[in-house]
Motif scaffolding. Structure first.
Motif, PDB file in Angstrom:
ATOM      1  N   TYR A  68       0.815  -1.215   0.000  1.00  0.00           N
ATOM      2  CA  TYR A  68       0.000   0.000   0.000  1.00  0.00           C
ATOM      3  C   TYR A  68       0.848   1.264   0.000  1.00  0.00           C
ATOM      4  O   TYR A  68       0.635   2.157  -0.818  1.00  0.00           O
ATOM      5  CB  TYR A  68      -0.941  -0.013   1.212  1.00  0.00           C
ATOM      6  CG  TYR A  68      -1.958   1.101   1.209  1.00  0.00           C
ATOM      7  CD1 TYR A  68      -2.857   1.244   0.158  1.00  0.00           C
ATOM      8  CD2 TYR A  68      -2.033   1.992   2.262  1.00  0.00           C
ATOM      9  CE1 TYR A  68      -3.804   2.263   0.159  1.00  0.00           C
ATOM     10  CE2 TYR A  68      -2.982   3.010   2.273  1.00  0.00           C
ATOM     11  CZ  TYR A  68      -3.862   3.135   1.212  1.00  0.00           C
ATOM     12  OH  TYR A  68      -4.799   4.150   1.216  1.00  0.00           O
ATOM     13  N   GLU A  78      -5.186  -4.635  -0.022  1.00  0.00           N
ATOM     14  CA  GLU A  78      -6.463  -5.042   0.573  1.00  0.00           C
ATOM     15  C   GLU A  78      -6.543  -6.567   0.667  1.00  0.00           C
ATOM     16  O   GLU A  78      -6.908  -7.115   1.708  1.00  0.00           O
ATOM     17  CB  GLU A  78      -7.641  -4.498  -0.234  1.00  0.00           C
ATOM     18  CG  GLU A  78      -8.976  -4.850   0.365  1.00  0.00           C
ATOM     19  CD  GLU A  78     -10.146  -4.135  -0.288  1.00  0.00           C
ATOM     20  OE1 GLU A  78     -11.233  -4.166   0.311  1.00  0.00           O
ATOM     21  OE2 GLU A  78      -9.983  -3.555  -1.373  1.00  0.00           O
ATOM     22  N   TYR A  81      -4.144  -7.658   3.456  1.00  0.00           N
ATOM     23  CA  TYR A  81      -4.691  -7.401   4.800  1.00  0.00           C
ATOM     24  C   TYR A  81      -5.730  -8.471   5.143  1.00  0.00           C
ATOM     25  O   TYR A  81      -5.762  -8.984   6.266  1.00  0.00           O
ATOM     26  CB  TYR A  81      -5.330  -6.019   4.896  1.00  0.00           C
ATOM     27  CG  TYR A  81      -4.365  -4.863   4.968  1.00  0.00           C
ATOM     28  CD1 TYR A  81      -3.314  -4.853   5.893  1.00  0.00           C
ATOM     29  CD2 TYR A  81      -4.503  -3.771   4.130  1.00  0.00           C
ATOM     30  CE1 TYR A  81      -2.437  -3.776   5.959  1.00  0.00           C
ATOM     31  CE2 TYR A  81      -3.634  -2.695   4.188  1.00  0.00           C
ATOM     32  CZ  TYR A  81      -2.599  -2.706   5.105  1.00  0.00           C
ATOM     33  OH  TYR A  81      -1.732  -1.640   5.170  1.00  0.00           O
ATOM     34  N   GLU A  82      -6.584  -8.811   4.163  1.00  0.00           N
ATOM     35  CA  GLU A  82      -7.586  -9.851   4.396  1.00  0.00           C
ATOM     36  C   GLU A  82      -6.919 -11.200   4.673  1.00  0.00           C
ATOM     37  O   GLU A  82      -7.388 -11.966   5.523  1.00  0.00           O
ATOM     38  CB  GLU A  82      -8.542  -9.928   3.215  1.00  0.00           C
ATOM     39  CG  GLU A  82      -9.451  -8.715   3.125  1.00  0.00           C
ATOM     40  CD  GLU A  82     -10.263  -8.631   1.849  1.00  0.00           C
ATOM     41  OE1 GLU A  82     -10.002  -9.413   0.902  1.00  0.00           O
ATOM     42  OE2 GLU A  82     -11.156  -7.765   1.782  1.00  0.00           O
ATOM     43  N   LEU A  97      -6.794  -2.077   7.214  1.00  0.00           N
ATOM     44  CA  LEU A  97      -7.778  -2.385   6.178  1.00  0.00           C
ATOM     45  C   LEU A  97      -8.877  -1.325   6.176  1.00  0.00           C
ATOM     46  O   LEU A  97      -9.290  -0.857   5.107  1.00  0.00           O
ATOM     47  CB  LEU A  97      -8.372  -3.780   6.402  1.00  0.00           C
ATOM     48  CG  LEU A  97      -9.383  -4.265   5.384  1.00  0.00           C
ATOM     49  CD1 LEU A  97      -8.810  -4.278   3.970  1.00  0.00           C
ATOM     50  CD2 LEU A  97      -9.882  -5.654   5.764  1.00  0.00           C
ATOM     51  N   LEU A 100      -7.525   1.861   4.570  1.00  0.00           N
ATOM     52  CA  LEU A 100      -7.435   1.708   3.108  1.00  0.00           C
ATOM     53  C   LEU A 100      -8.814   1.905   2.486  1.00  0.00           C
ATOM     54  O   LEU A 100      -8.964   2.640   1.510  1.00  0.00           O
ATOM     55  CB  LEU A 100      -6.868   0.323   2.782  1.00  0.00           C
ATOM     56  CG  LEU A 100      -6.696  -0.038   1.313  1.00  0.00           C
ATOM     57  CD1 LEU A 100      -5.531  -1.002   1.146  1.00  0.00           C
ATOM     58  CD2 LEU A 100      -7.954  -0.667   0.744  1.00  0.00           C
ATOM     59  N   ARG A 101      -9.817   1.238   3.053  1.00  0.00           N
ATOM     60  CA  ARG A 101     -11.173   1.336   2.503  1.00  0.00           C
ATOM     61  C   ARG A 101     -11.733   2.747   2.648  1.00  0.00           C
ATOM     62  O   ARG A 101     -12.392   3.247   1.738  1.00  0.00           O
ATOM     63  CB  ARG A 101     -12.075   0.304   3.169  1.00  0.00           C
ATOM     64  CG  ARG A 101     -11.740  -1.112   2.736  1.00  0.00           C
ATOM     65  CD  ARG A 101     -12.540  -2.148   3.473  1.00  0.00           C
ATOM     66  NE  ARG A 101     -12.301  -3.475   2.917  1.00  0.00           N
ATOM     67  CZ  ARG A 101     -12.649  -4.593   3.530  1.00  0.00           C
ATOM     68  NH1 ARG A 101     -13.269  -4.564   4.703  1.00  0.00           N
ATOM     69  NH2 ARG A 101     -12.397  -5.754   2.959  1.00  0.00           N
TER      70      ARG A 101
END
Length: 113
Positions: A68, A78, A81-82, A97, A100-101
């Motif tokens: 990122y 993303e 992170y998931e 996360l 980022l979102r």
């Protein structure tokens, strides 16, 4: 932006003894590469640390931060992170996360796990 003092502190605090020594050594080297701005080297070393210790979410979390902040690849970050959350749900992974979102304007998803 990577928090360079935090990266340096994390790298310095790693205990590289015992069975996890190779994974911790790669993690430390990956953090040092990230601190130096070497996204390619950091990514390679953090992936290796993750392969050596697939039960630790820390190298995966740090890899997502590199993707990122150094690579500028939000989609890859993303997904990573998931991946970290699937290994071990942690406050840090949820926080990054969500940030980022939110930065992508996806505010409704920012608070969702």
């Amino acid at each position: 932006v990577l928090c360079l003092p935090a990266v340096a502190a994390a790298a310095a605090s790693l205990d590289v003894g015992g069975a996890a020594a190779p994974a911790q050594a790669r993690l430390r080297e990956g953090l040092e590469a990230a601190r130096a701005g070497d996204a390619t080297g950091a990514s390679r070393l953090l992936e290796e640390a993750s392969r050596l210790d697939p039960t630790s979410s820390l190298p995966v979390l740090k890899l997502a931060n590199v993707q990122y902040h150094l690579d500028g690849d939000a989609a890859a970050a993303e997904a990573t992170y998931e991946r970290a959350l699937r290994i071990e749900p942690s406050h840090d992974a949820h926080f990054f996360l969500g940030r980022l979102r939110a930065a992508a304007g996806r505010h409704a998803e920012a608070g969702a796990p």
